[in-house]
Scaffold this active site. Structure first.
Site, short mmCIF file in Angstrom:
data_model
loop_
_atom_site.label_atom_id
_atom_site.label_comp_id
_atom_site.label_asym_id
_atom_site.label_seq_id
_atom_site.Cartn_x
_atom_site.Cartn_y
_atom_site.Cartn_z
N ASP A 80 -14.84 -9.81 8.51
CA ASP A 80 -13.33 -9.70 9.15
C ASP A 80 -13.35 -8.49 9.87
OD1 ASP A 80 -10.93 -10.33 9.77
OD2 ASP A 80 -10.06 -9.72 7.63
N VAL A 101 0.93 -1.24 0.10
CA VAL A 101 0.08 0.15 0.04
C VAL A 101 0.74 1.26 0.03
CG1 VAL A 101 -1.79 1.34 1.08
CG2 VAL A 101 -1.92 -1.13 1.22
#
EC number: 2.7.11.1
Length: 390
Positions: A169, A55
């Site tokens: 999640d 990222v």
């Protein structure tokens, strides 16, 4: 007959291109735009790395800051999560969900472009030592707002979106914070749509131990109540300022849910509140939040409240029925995951003074959470997570 890696990869790329083309409201970025935005993916702009890629922080042509998630070309499992994330998040908008700006599917490149959030994730700030390590002051008001914000985001996914969305999640590393500490639910790579008139979906178990509802972890039966269980764990983490599992604590203190239940039975829940607040908090409200966490983590999914009810409980619009609070459901009741310790006799405040939150304490996932935008698929492959049909 099998196929060569190259031919399979090309077929996979074609399928991805086709699916992306079918989504009308997703901006498609050129690869050169992404390179320019990240200064050719410079090391200075790299803000995280997960099992399925990296990222980067980038500045788009319109001046917007972005978090740019680059899927590793070697990851085949990640392609499914890549498509899932686009399909799910591109169709919805809410103040407590991350915003997808667009994606890049040029050649073999698979890149997601999100709005950049300044204050990382809860696990890298609050659960990593709060103000001491992150420089952020998580006072009680900030924590309460984060709890309510996440609850509203989940209620939106569960009840307002059609078909309903189960995140699968929910955990501290997937709750990102903007500059005002407003929470944004992230990482929809493991999300599942709940078809109308279905009570549950049978699916491969994926997620992070410590947040997994026992009925889902053991039987693979997924309902919205699995998310609600995960939220209950997260809620108690935010109030207590500690991870759901901390192996640096004495055995009797290591597991947050068990500790919360012990203190609840002794009418000493206030001892679980983060000592880092230095006593500056609304004790009645903090204990109410912890009791809501216990409601959300009850063994029977039917006993867990809906997320819209959770919002009303958190905001005080609805009173808690204390008769409905029962012992939380624990995976350790079904599987030999740990060795139980003796019942604690000291108060949590004494424990908190002697054992502060270490940066290496576990919150249920062994991967590096410096990548707050990393794919949920990484969770399924972390060393202490489930990723198999049970």
């Amino acid at each position: 007959m099998g196929c060569s890696w190259l031919s399979c990869h090309r077929r996979e790329a074609t399928e991805v291109d086709g699916e992306i083309a079918a989504i009308d409201n997703v901006k498609i970025y050129k690869y050169r735009e992404i390179r320019q935005a990240t200064d050719d993916f410079s090391a200075e702009n790299k803000i995280g790395e997960g099992g399925f890629g990296s990222v980067y922080k980038g500045c788009l042509k319109d001046g917007k800051l972005a978090a740019i998630k680059v899927l590793s070309a070697e990851s085949r499992q990640g392609v499914k999560e890549f498509l899932t994330e686009i399909n799910v998040i591109s169709e919805i908008q809410h103040e407590n969900l991350v915003k997808l700006y667009g994606c890049c599917v040029e050649g073999n490149h698979r890149i997601l472009v999100y709005n950049f959030l300044e204050n990382n994730s809860l696990d890298k700030t609050l659960l990593a030592g709060g103000y001491t390590r992150s420089g952020i002051q998580f006072d009680w008001s900030s924590r309460a707002n984060i709890c309510v914000g996440v609850a509203k985001g989940l209620a939106f996914l569960h009840e307002e979106v059609r078909p309903h969305i189960i995140h699968r999640d929910i955990k501290a590393s997937n709750i990102l914070l903007d500059k005002y500490l407003s929470p944004k639910i992230s990482d929809f790579g493991l999300a599942r749509l709940m078809p109308p008139n279905m009570t549950h979906v049978s699916t491969r178990v994926a997620g992070t131990i410590g947040y997994l509802a026992p009925e889902y972890a053991v039987r693979g039966q997924l309902t919205r109540k699995a998310d609600i269980y995960s939220f209950g764990v997260l809620l108690m983490e935010i109030v207590s300022g500690r991870s759901n599992k901390n192996t640096r604590l004495p055995t009797e203190y290591q597991y947050l849910l068990e500790r919360a239940w012990e203190l609840y039975e002794r009418n000493e829940l206030v001892d679980l509140v983060d000592s880092g607040l230095n006593g500056v908090f609304d004790a009645e409200e903090a204990c109410r939040y912890l009791k809501i966490g216990l409601l959300c983590t009850q063994d029977s999914p039917k006993l867990r409240p809906s997320m819209s009810t959770v919002v009303r409980l958190l905001t005080g619009e609805k009173d808690i029925d204390y008769k409905k609070i029962s012992r939380p459901g624990l995976i350790s009741d079904f599987m030999d995951l740990k060795v139980r310790g003796p019942v604690a006799t000291k108060t949590e405040q004494v424990n908190r003074q002697n054992y502060t939150n270490p940066s290496s304490s576990s919150n249920g996932s062994s991967r590096d959470h410096s990548n707050a935008y990393s794919s949920g698929a990484s969770s399924a492959n972390a060393g202490n997570t489930f990723s198999s049909t049970i």
